[in-house]
Design a protein around this motif. Structure first.
Motif, PDB file in Angstrom:
ATOM      1  N   LYS A 234     -61.096  32.026 -26.455  1.00 22.08           N
ATOM      2  CA  LYS A 234     -61.514  32.283 -27.832  1.00 22.08           C
ATOM      3  C   LYS A 234     -63.014  32.568 -27.967  1.00 22.08           C
ATOM      4  O   LYS A 234     -63.698  31.996 -28.810  1.00 22.08           O
TER       5      LYS A 234
ATOM      6  N   CYS B 265     -60.280  34.645 -32.295  1.00 19.35           N
ATOM      7  CA  CYS B 265     -58.907  34.159 -32.329  1.00 19.35           C
ATOM      8  C   CYS B 265     -58.355  33.954 -30.916  1.00 19.35           C
ATOM      9  O   CYS B 265     -59.004  34.287 -29.923  1.00 19.35           O
ATOM     10  N   GLU B 266     -57.140  33.425 -30.849  1.00 20.25           N
ATOM     11  CA  GLU B 266     -56.526  33.021 -29.576  1.00 20.25           C
ATOM     12  C   GLU B 266     -55.698  34.157 -28.990  1.00 20.25           C
ATOM     13  O   GLU B 266     -54.901  34.783 -29.683  1.00 20.25           O
TER      14      GLU B 266
END
Length: 347
Positions: free
Chosen positions: A238, A257-258
């Motif tokens: 991330k 974000c992931e």
């Protein structure tokens, strides 16, 4: 590209230059807005067989090219209608367009070659052999060369865009990912294995530099702010590594974000983007060339980890689909038939 969903991207007078610099500085020095205004404006059902990888937006011609495993779909960027298909692009990963030559190119990872196609008819003009598993593909406008970045070959193949002649290869000593060009004859490409970015000379086919991206690990997507000479690499854990393209220094590492795969940068708004498989699009504002503010994570759709940016409308196109739960021993379940969509994010 590291992870995929499959079925089993000048000069005027001195006065003008000074004015341009002043305008650019005023934009990038502006404070970060509270929100970006981006949200999902349309989910376009496309369906059809095949997974996907890269998506490419030709903003001038108003076309969106979508890789679909064995073929490449073409959509209208304004109506979202399917307007064509490029057949027999086996294991297609990426798409590049040379508008000045009227030619397009796909990198075909399964057949280890590039399909050259006519931009008007979308008909194949022939294929060119590359090293193993060509993944990312890029048209470099100064040299008028196409470069494929070969995952298993661990190198880049240079092709003359006008006639398809192979001009040579550049050893990258690891698995290359996305690439970006600066419009001055330089190419930058992420190396997933070494967590570095390579600086290449498109004319001499030589590596000029290779710079570590720490704390970035396993970089995939790459975009560039050409005016301010900043590179945007999206990475595991991330993080986005923002790099000075002249010195190789990591100047910022904003959180994203992931499960990121693609990156984008819009020079007219100063926004950088990361698209992620967790169903979010991270929006980052360039306050100045070395200062960046994370604005928000815009919800998209799970699996929407690759993107194409439309420089005319500023819309972002993200392919996605629904998947069955994974069977024992599987990393990912099978893609549900007919579930393939394009998520359009805009204002």
């Amino acid at each position: 590209m590291r992870k995929r969903f499959t079925i089993p991207t000048i000069f005027g007078s001195l006065a003008v230059a000074i004015l341009f610099s002043a305008v650019a500085f005023s934009r990038t020095a502006a404070p970060a807005p509270a929100t970006s205004g981006y949200h999902v404006i349309k989910t376009v059902p496309v369906g059809g067989d095949g997974g996907w990888d890269y998506i490419y937006v030709d903003s001038d011609a108003r076309r969106v090219y979508v890789s679909r495993g064995t073929h490449t779909m073409v959509l209208d960027a304004d109506t979202y209608a399917v307007v064509g298909d490029i057949a027999d692009t086996q294991g297609v990963h990426g798409i590049a367009v040379a508008s000045d030559l009227g030619r397009g190119f796909t990198s075909n990872g399964r057949s280890n070659d590039v399909t050259i196609f006519d931009l008007k008819t979308l008909k194949s003009l022939g294929t060119v052999k590359t090293d193993a598993n060509p993944d990312a593909i890029l048209y470099e406008p100064v040299t008028k060369r196409v470069f494929t970045f070969n995952g298993r070959g661990k190198n880049a193949t240079a092709i003359n865009a006008a006639d398809g002649a192979v001009l040579g290869a550049i050893d990258l000593r690891g698995k290359p990912e996305f690439a970006a060009a600066d419009g001055k004859g330089s190419i930058f490409v992420n190396n997933e294995d070494s967590s570095e970015v390579h600086h290449l000379d498109a004319q001499s086919l030589k590596e000029l530099h290779h710079w570590p991206l720490a704390p970035c690990k396993s970089p995939s997507g790459l975009a560039m702010d050409v005016a301010n000479r900043r590179l945007f690499s999206v990475c595991d854990e991330k993080v986005m590594a923002i790099v000075n393209a002249d010195t190789g220094k990591v100047v910022a590492t904003p959180a994203i974000c992931e499960g990121p795969d693609a990156a984008g940068y819009d020079p007219s708004t100063g926004y950088a983007f990361a698209s992620c498989g967790d169903g979010n699009l991270t929006v980052i504002h360039e306050d100045s060339p070395d200062k960046f503010t994370v604005i928000e994570n815009v919800p998209t759709k799970k699996s929407a980890r690759t993107m194409g940016l439309d420089m005319k409308t500023h819309n972002i196109f993200l392919p996605a689909a629904d998947f069955d739960p994974p069977a024992p021993g599987e990393r990912r379940g099978k893609m549900k038939p007919g579930s393939f969509v394009i998520v359009v994010v805009g204002k």
